[in-house]
Design a protein around this motif. Structure first.
Motif, PDB file in Angstrom:
ATOM      1  N   THR A 210       0.831  -1.209   0.000  1.00  0.00           N
ATOM      2  CA  THR A 210       0.000   0.000   0.000  1.00  0.00           C
ATOM      3  C   THR A 210       0.862   1.254   0.000  1.00  0.00           C
ATOM      4  O   THR A 210       0.578   2.231  -0.709  1.00  0.00           O
ATOM      5  CB  THR A 210      -0.933   0.018   1.214  1.00  0.00           C
ATOM      6  N   THR A 211       1.945   1.235   0.778  1.00  0.00           N
ATOM      7  CA  THR A 211       2.828   2.401   0.889  1.00  0.00           C
ATOM      8  C   THR A 211       4.171   2.193   0.216  1.00  0.00           C
ATOM      9  O   THR A 211       4.968   3.123   0.115  1.00  0.00           O
ATOM     10  CB  THR A 211       3.078   2.736   2.364  1.00  0.00           C
ATOM     11  N   ASN A 212       4.441   0.952  -0.234  1.00  0.00           N
ATOM     12  CA  ASN A 212       5.755   0.582  -0.786  1.00  0.00           C
ATOM     13  C   ASN A 212       6.873   0.851   0.217  1.00  0.00           C
ATOM     14  O   ASN A 212       7.957   1.312  -0.142  1.00  0.00           O
ATOM     15  CB  ASN A 212       6.024   1.314  -2.102  1.00  0.00           C
ATOM     16  N   LYS A 213       6.582   0.521   1.486  1.00  0.00           N
ATOM     17  CA  LYS A 213       7.581   0.643   2.539  1.00  0.00           C
ATOM     18  C   LYS A 213       7.725  -0.683   3.273  1.00  0.00           C
ATOM     19  O   LYS A 213       6.843  -1.549   3.212  1.00  0.00           O
ATOM     20  CB  LYS A 213       7.187   1.745   3.520  1.00  0.00           C
ATOM     21  N   LEU A 214       8.846  -0.828   3.952  1.00  0.00           N
ATOM     22  CA  LEU A 214       9.065  -1.988   4.801  1.00  0.00           C
ATOM     23  C   LEU A 214       8.495  -1.699   6.181  1.00  0.00           C
ATOM     24  O   LEU A 214       8.629  -0.590   6.699  1.00  0.00           O
ATOM     25  CB  LEU A 214      10.551  -2.301   4.906  1.00  0.00           C
ATOM     26  N   LEU A 215       7.868  -2.701   6.781  1.00  0.00           N
ATOM     27  CA  LEU A 215       7.364  -2.595   8.139  1.00  0.00           C
ATOM     28  C   LEU A 215       8.137  -3.567   9.015  1.00  0.00           C
ATOM     29  O   LEU A 215       8.286  -4.741   8.655  1.00  0.00           O
ATOM     30  CB  LEU A 215       5.875  -2.914   8.194  1.00  0.00           C
ATOM     31  N   LEU A 216       8.631  -3.090  10.150  1.00  0.00           N
ATOM     32  CA  LEU A 216       9.424  -3.917  11.046  1.00  0.00           C
ATOM     33  C   LEU A 216       8.911  -3.791  12.476  1.00  0.00           C
ATOM     34  O   LEU A 216       8.549  -2.697  12.917  1.00  0.00           O
ATOM     35  CB  LEU A 216      10.906  -3.512  11.036  1.00  0.00           C
ATOM     36  N   THR A 217       8.911  -4.905  13.199  1.00  0.00           N
ATOM     37  CA  THR A 217       8.595  -4.868  14.619  1.00  0.00           C
ATOM     38  C   THR A 217       9.889  -4.863  15.416  1.00  0.00           C
ATOM     39  O   THR A 217      10.857  -5.543  15.066  1.00  0.00           O
ATOM     40  CB  THR A 217       7.744  -6.075  15.042  1.00  0.00           C
ATOM     41  N   ASP A 218       9.911  -4.092  16.478  1.00  0.00           N
ATOM     42  CA  ASP A 218      11.070  -4.009  17.356  1.00  0.00           C
ATOM     43  C   ASP A 218      10.573  -4.285  18.764  1.00  0.00           C
ATOM     44  O   ASP A 218       9.846  -3.484  19.353  1.00  0.00           O
ATOM     45  CB  ASP A 218      11.695  -2.609  17.267  1.00  0.00           C
ATOM     46  N   ASN A 219      10.944  -5.432  19.315  1.00  0.00           N
ATOM     47  CA  ASN A 219      10.398  -5.805  20.611  1.00  0.00           C
ATOM     48  C   ASN A 219      11.350  -5.587  21.786  1.00  0.00           C
ATOM     49  O   ASN A 219      11.196  -6.176  22.845  1.00  0.00           O
ATOM     50  CB  ASN A 219       9.887  -7.253  20.606  1.00  0.00           C
ATOM     51  N   PHE A 220      12.313  -4.709  21.604  1.00  0.00           N
ATOM     52  CA  PHE A 220      13.153  -4.307  22.745  1.00  0.00           C
ATOM     53  C   PHE A 220      13.906  -3.033  22.399  1.00  0.00           C
ATOM     54  O   PHE A 220      15.120  -2.993  22.383  1.00  0.00           O
ATOM     55  CB  PHE A 220      14.132  -5.412  23.120  1.00  0.00           C
ATOM     56  N   ASN A 221      13.194  -1.958  22.126  1.00  0.00           N
ATOM     57  CA  ASN A 221      13.903  -0.758  21.717  1.00  0.00           C
ATOM     58  C   ASN A 221      14.339   0.054  22.928  1.00  0.00           C
ATOM     59  O   ASN A 221      13.917  -0.192  24.050  1.00  0.00           O
ATOM     60  CB  ASN A 221      13.059   0.065  20.730  1.00  0.00           C
ATOM     61  N   PHE A 222      15.197   1.020  22.712  1.00  0.00           N
ATOM     62  CA  PHE A 222      15.836   1.718  23.816  1.00  0.00           C
ATOM     63  C   PHE A 222      14.917   2.688  24.541  1.00  0.00           C
ATOM     64  O   PHE A 222      15.250   3.191  25.595  1.00  0.00           O
ATOM     65  CB  PHE A 222      17.101   2.440  23.327  1.00  0.00           C
ATOM     66  N   GLY A 223      13.756   2.956  23.991  1.00  0.00           N
ATOM     67  CA  GLY A 223      12.808   3.799  24.691  1.00  0.00           C
ATOM     68  C   GLY A 223      12.049   3.038  25.760  1.00  0.00           C
ATOM     69  O   GLY A 223      11.183   3.590  26.433  1.00  0.00           O
ATOM     70  N   GLY A 224      12.343   1.735  25.919  1.00  0.00           N
ATOM     71  CA  GLY A 224      11.668   0.930  26.910  1.00  0.00           C
ATOM     72  C   GLY A 224      10.325   0.418  26.438  1.00  0.00           C
ATOM     73  O   GLY A 224       9.537  -0.091  27.222  1.00  0.00           O
ATOM     74  N   ASP A 225      10.044   0.545  25.154  1.00  0.00           N
ATOM     75  CA  ASP A 225       8.755   0.143  24.635  1.00  0.00           C
ATOM     76  C   ASP A 225       8.960  -0.693  23.381  1.00  0.00           C
ATOM     77  O   ASP A 225      10.046  -0.721  22.808  1.00  0.00           O
ATOM     78  CB  ASP A 225       7.923   1.384  24.295  1.00  0.00           C
ATOM     79  N   THR A 226       7.907  -1.396  22.968  1.00  0.00           N
ATOM     80  CA  THR A 226       7.980  -2.154  21.727  1.00  0.00           C
ATOM     81  C   THR A 226       7.161  -1.427  20.674  1.00  0.00           C
ATOM     82  O   THR A 226       6.080  -0.919  20.953  1.00  0.00           O
ATOM     83  CB  THR A 226       7.454  -3.586  21.916  1.00  0.00           C
ATOM     84  N   VAL A 227       7.679  -1.386  19.450  1.00  0.00           N
ATOM     85  CA  VAL A 227       7.107  -0.504  18.437  1.00  0.00           C
ATOM     86  C   VAL A 227       7.043  -1.176  17.072  1.00  0.00           C
ATOM     87  O   VAL A 227       7.708  -2.180  16.811  1.00  0.00           O
ATOM     88  CB  VAL A 227       7.937   0.798  18.301  1.00  0.00           C
TER      89      VAL A 227
END
Length: 367
Positions: free
Chosen positions: A102-119
């Motif tokens: 739809t956007t021609n972009k890659l989507l990635l999950t990050d389950n331990f990022n440095f902000g203390g949240d998963t995004v």
């Protein structure tokens, strides 16, 4: 603390053991298939194909707190493209990746990022610009996009709290009502050829210290106004050791990765077979991220790699130490087919020889 513990535990469960070594053994794919291995020069985290066959590999150790910014590119002809240097976001622990048509972009999950949240991140493969789509998912694991454009994620929140959610593209928020709830460590997520959700849930046996992947199909009906309705989840199979990712070929056969190797769930019978074994799960590499690229023909033995598609996967040497190897499985003619082809070629050659000989003799007689 509980949030961080759930993320770490989820990662351990998907690899299938608490202490591992990095030994490797020889692996073999079934007759009629061939495997090649490509060294990408850096540890790999997740895979995704673009519609044109370009393969994107998010690179990183898949460890707790890595800081990586690169995505490797392999072009459809098999040569390496220019590595994408991502800006605007930092990958901590890469979970899953998909290409959003739809956007021609890659989507990635990050389950331990440095902000203390998963995004959930998006990355423009042309510019490398990264952006946060959905913060605060809990224990985000994988992401998938339906052909009609709707976005889904898995949340590996633990016993009874694991779930599959849809995500609002405009606001970036997840729908508070899960598409499928009551799971444990919801992991791999994809769609079958009919655009129904295929979901992988992971449970862990503390006594035997083994993980099991439970595979479900969630029927989806698209309404005239383009909204989606969801049927009850249909259990398909339980796969011991199949605890990391899922992929579906064009015939609706499901492939499952994990500490036990690479498994196939037959589209007609739901029977589970080992597609590629990797030996004892506690002492060998682990099959992690999967990606299937369809060809014009089914992914079955007896055809050409260019027509029958390919199945790619990554491995992890041990917890937090991803391999730099990319494995590519393609179909090839079976030995019996090759023998028939050889016989046919031989017969054609003999026939041509006889025809030439008869022609020469006819010419001689005429002289």
């Amino acid at each position: 603390m509980i949030h961080s513990f759930n993320i770490c535990l989820r990662r351990l469960l998907m690899l299938g053991a608490l202490t591992l070594s990095g030994a490797s053994v020889a692996w073999a794919v079934p007759t009629g298939y061939s495997k090649s291995v490509v060294d990408t020069s850096m540890p790999n985290g997740a895979l995704a194909f673009a519609p044109d066959g370009t393969l994107y590999i998010a690179q990183g150790y898949s460890n707790y707190g890595d800081q990586t910014h690169t995505i490797k590119v392999i072009k459809p002809d098999g040569t390496f493209g220019t590595t994408i240097n991502v800006t605007g976001v930092t990958f901590g622990t890469i979970g899953g990746m998909t290409y959003d048509t739809t956007t021609n972009k890659l989507l990635l999950t990050d389950n331990f990022n440095f902000g203390g949240d998963t995004v959930l991140y998006s990355v423009d493969p042309t510019t490398g610009a990264g952006a946060t789509i959905t913060p605060g998912v809990g224990s985000i694991s994988d992401v998938a996009v339906r052909s009609s454009g709707q976005l889904f994620i898995t949340d590996a929140a633990g016993a009874g709290a694991g779930a599959v959610y849809s995500v609002n593209r405009t606001t970036g928020t997840k729908n508070p009502t899960p598409v499928l709830g009551g799971l444990t460590y919801a992991s791999g997520l994809t769609f079958d050829a009919n655009q129904n959700l295929i979901v992988q849930d992971v449970t862990y046996d503390n006594i035997t210290e083994t993980s099991t992947g439970h595979i479900y199909r969630v029927p989806i009906t698209q309404q005239p106004d383009s909204s989606l309705t969801y049927g009850s989840a249909v259990p398909l199979a339980d796969v011991p050791g199949g605890s990391f990712d899922v992929a579906v070929d064009s015939s609706n056969n499901i492939f499952v990765s994990g500490s036990g190797g690479l498994f196939k769930i037959d589209a007609s019978t739901n029977a589970v077979t080992t597609f590629e074994a990797n030996g004892t799960p506690l002492t060998t590499d682990f099959f992690t991220s999967l990606a299937y690229f369809p060809g014009s023909q089914p992914f079955t033995p007896g055809g050409s790699p260019a027509l029958n598609g390919r199945l790619d996967y990554l491995t992890s040497l041990s917890i937090g130490h991803s391999s730099s190897s990319l494995s590519v499985i393609t179909s090839v003619p079976e030995p019996s087919t090759l023998v028939l082809m050889s016989l046919s070629i031989g017969l054609l050659g003999a026939y041509a020889y006889v025809r030439r000989r008869k022609t020469r003799m006819s010419v001689v007689r005429q002289r």
